[in-house]
Design a protein around this motif. Structure first.
Motif, PDB file in Angstrom:
ATOM      1  N   TRP A  45       0.813  -1.211   0.000  1.00 25.02           N
ATOM      2  CA  TRP A  45       0.000   0.000   0.000  1.00 25.02           C
ATOM      3  C   TRP A  45       0.854   1.273   0.000  1.00 25.02           C
ATOM      4  N   ARG A  46       2.017   1.250   0.657  1.00 26.26           N
ATOM      5  CA  ARG A  46       2.866   2.444   0.656  1.00 26.26           C
ATOM      6  C   ARG A  46       3.409   2.721  -0.739  1.00 26.26           C
ATOM      7  N   GLN A  47       3.859   1.668  -1.416  1.00 26.01           N
ATOM      8  CA  GLN A  47       4.381   1.839  -2.772  1.00 26.01           C
ATOM      9  C   GLN A  47       3.282   2.303  -3.724  1.00 26.01           C
ATOM     10  N   ILE A  48       2.082   1.707  -3.563  1.00 27.43           N
ATOM     11  CA  ILE A  48       0.967   2.099  -4.417  1.00 27.43           C
ATOM     12  C   ILE A  48       0.560   3.545  -4.143  1.00 27.43           C
ATOM     13  N   PHE A  49       0.613   3.952  -2.876  1.00 29.03           N
ATOM     14  CA  PHE A  49       0.257   5.335  -2.518  1.00 29.03           C
ATOM     15  C   PHE A  49       1.222   6.319  -3.174  1.00 29.03           C
TER      16      PHE A  49
ATOM     17  N   ILE B 172       3.014   3.848 -17.603  1.00 27.31           N
ATOM     18  CA  ILE B 172       2.828   3.683 -16.155  1.00 27.31           C
ATOM     19  C   ILE B 172       1.963   2.476 -15.804  1.00 27.31           C
ATOM     20  N   ILE B 173       1.319   1.860 -16.802  1.00 24.28           N
ATOM     21  CA  ILE B 173       0.506   0.675 -16.523  1.00 24.28           C
ATOM     22  C   ILE B 173       1.350  -0.442 -15.917  1.00 24.28           C
ATOM     23  N   ALA B 174       2.600  -0.543 -16.353  1.00 26.51           N
ATOM     24  CA  ALA B 174       3.460  -1.639 -15.909  1.00 26.51           C
ATOM     25  C   ALA B 174       3.961  -1.465 -14.483  1.00 26.51           C
ATOM     26  N   VAL B 175       3.899  -0.244 -13.944  1.00 27.69           N
ATOM     27  CA  VAL B 175       4.479   0.003 -12.619  1.00 27.69           C
ATOM     28  C   VAL B 175       3.748  -0.758 -11.518  1.00 27.69           C
ATOM     29  N   PRO B 176       2.404  -0.608 -11.359  1.00 31.27           N
ATOM     30  CA  PRO B 176       1.747  -1.380 -10.289  1.00 31.27           C
ATOM     31  C   PRO B 176       1.847  -2.882 -10.501  1.00 31.27           C
ATOM     32  N   THR B 177       1.902  -3.307 -11.766  1.00 32.71           N
ATOM     33  CA  THR B 177       2.059  -4.738 -12.049  1.00 32.71           C
ATOM     34  C   THR B 177       3.387  -5.251 -11.490  1.00 32.71           C
ATOM     35  N   GLY B 178       4.459  -4.451 -11.684  1.00 30.15           N
ATOM     36  CA  GLY B 178       5.760  -4.837 -11.155  1.00 30.15           C
ATOM     37  C   GLY B 178       5.779  -4.872  -9.643  1.00 30.15           C
ATOM     38  N   ILE B 179       5.087  -3.911  -9.007  1.00 32.33           N
ATOM     39  CA  ILE B 179       5.034  -3.865  -7.547  1.00 32.33           C
ATOM     40  C   ILE B 179       4.353  -5.114  -7.001  1.00 32.33           C
ATOM     41  N   PHE B 180       3.200  -5.461  -7.588  1.00 36.21           N
ATOM     42  CA  PHE B 180       2.460  -6.637  -7.127  1.00 36.21           C
ATOM     43  C   PHE B 180       3.242  -7.921  -7.388  1.00 36.21           C
TER      44      PHE B 180
END
Length: 277
Positions: free
Chosen positions: A150-154, A224-232
């Motif tokens: 959640w911190r990274q996503i925030f 930027i679509i790939a960023v949350p995918t990489g985080i997860f």
């Protein structure tokens, strides 16, 4: 947390209503799920204008019957819960409350009646009833990854908002009210639908500079679509390296307990039935 003392009747009802290890407990949840599905079907059927005109009053009576049934069941769960606070603020407890609130809210605001479709979320109890451990593990894994990310996503979400506001201000300066960009909020709305690659087309740039900014915004959106995918993905890999068998609390439905745990570390309820002890 200490657990509340229960009477013999409360203890017996607790095993049936909160437990799924006994035949009566499984039958209770299966009948409950069946009632939920019928109730949701009534809501869906009633949304057809022709059916509502012909059978609206009958369907409304049926729906109120289900509402009273689920209300009684909700308060019964509170009465027999070993830790009432844990149940009230658990995922299932909140869903159980949301399943009945729209009916009473519709008395004051009739337009909210369709919100009863939220009741379908109660079908999630089927995972407890059928003991689908594989699916349960995946659900727990995703929930754990979301908590850890959640911190990274925030931070990522904050950066996206900043980019959107910058693009909105740029397009407002370049296009202006003459081309439909009447103010900055409208321009930010355009930036949102452009960066998310939706592109409704209700507000579009007409100047060369505006189109250049629009193209850049769409390219940034794809990037930027790939960023949350990489985080997860990174967190899922880390989660698998620290894999533990999911053991869910029947009271608050939380997971993450050790394999040999006997009591929930969140609410203090027993994780095992008397037959398992």
């Amino acid at each position: 947390m200490t657990q509340r003392e229960q009477s013999a009747l409360q203890a017996r009802l607790y095993k049936i209503i909160f437990g799924t290890d006994t035949p009566s407990g499984k039958w209770f949840d299966l009948i409950l799920i069946f009632a939920i599905l019928i109730s949701v079907s009534v809501i869906i059927v009633d949304s057809f204008a022709d059916v509502h005109r012909e059978y609206g009053e009958l369907l409304q009576r049926i729906e109120w019957g289900f509402t009273f049934l689920f209300t009684a069941e909700y308060f019964l769960r509170i009465w027999i819960a070993r830790n009432r606070r844990a149940y009230l603020f658990s995922v299932y407890g909140i869903i159980d409350l949301l399943a009945i609130l729209p009916s009473y809210l519709a008395i004051l605001v009739p337009q909210t009646a369709p919100l009863l479709i939220i009741r379908l979320l109660r079908v999630l109890r089927v995972f407890r009833v059928l003991r689908l451990v594989g699916y349960l593990h995946e659900a727990n894994q995703i929930a754990g990854v979301m908590r850890n990310s959640w911190r990274q996503i925030f931070v990522f979400f904050s950066i996206v908002i900043t980019i959107i506001v910058v693009f909105g201000c740029l397009i407002y300066v370049l296009e202006g009210p003459n081309n439909g960009f009447d103010n900055i909020p409208v321009s930010v709305y355009w930036a949102i639908v452009t960066v998310t690659t939706v592109g409704y087309g209700d507000v579009v740039p007409v100047t060369a500079a505006g189109r250049a900014i629009s193209s850049l915004a769409m390219l940034v959106g794809y990037a930027i679509i790939a960023v949350p995918t990489g985080i997860f993905t990174a967190n899922i890999i880390e989660k698998r390296h620290t894999h533990r068998t999911p053991l869910n609390c029947p009271q608050c439905s939380r997971a993450g307990h050790e394999d040999d745990a006997r009591y929930c570390r969140h609410c203090g309820s027993s994780l095992r039935t008397d037959s398992e002890d």
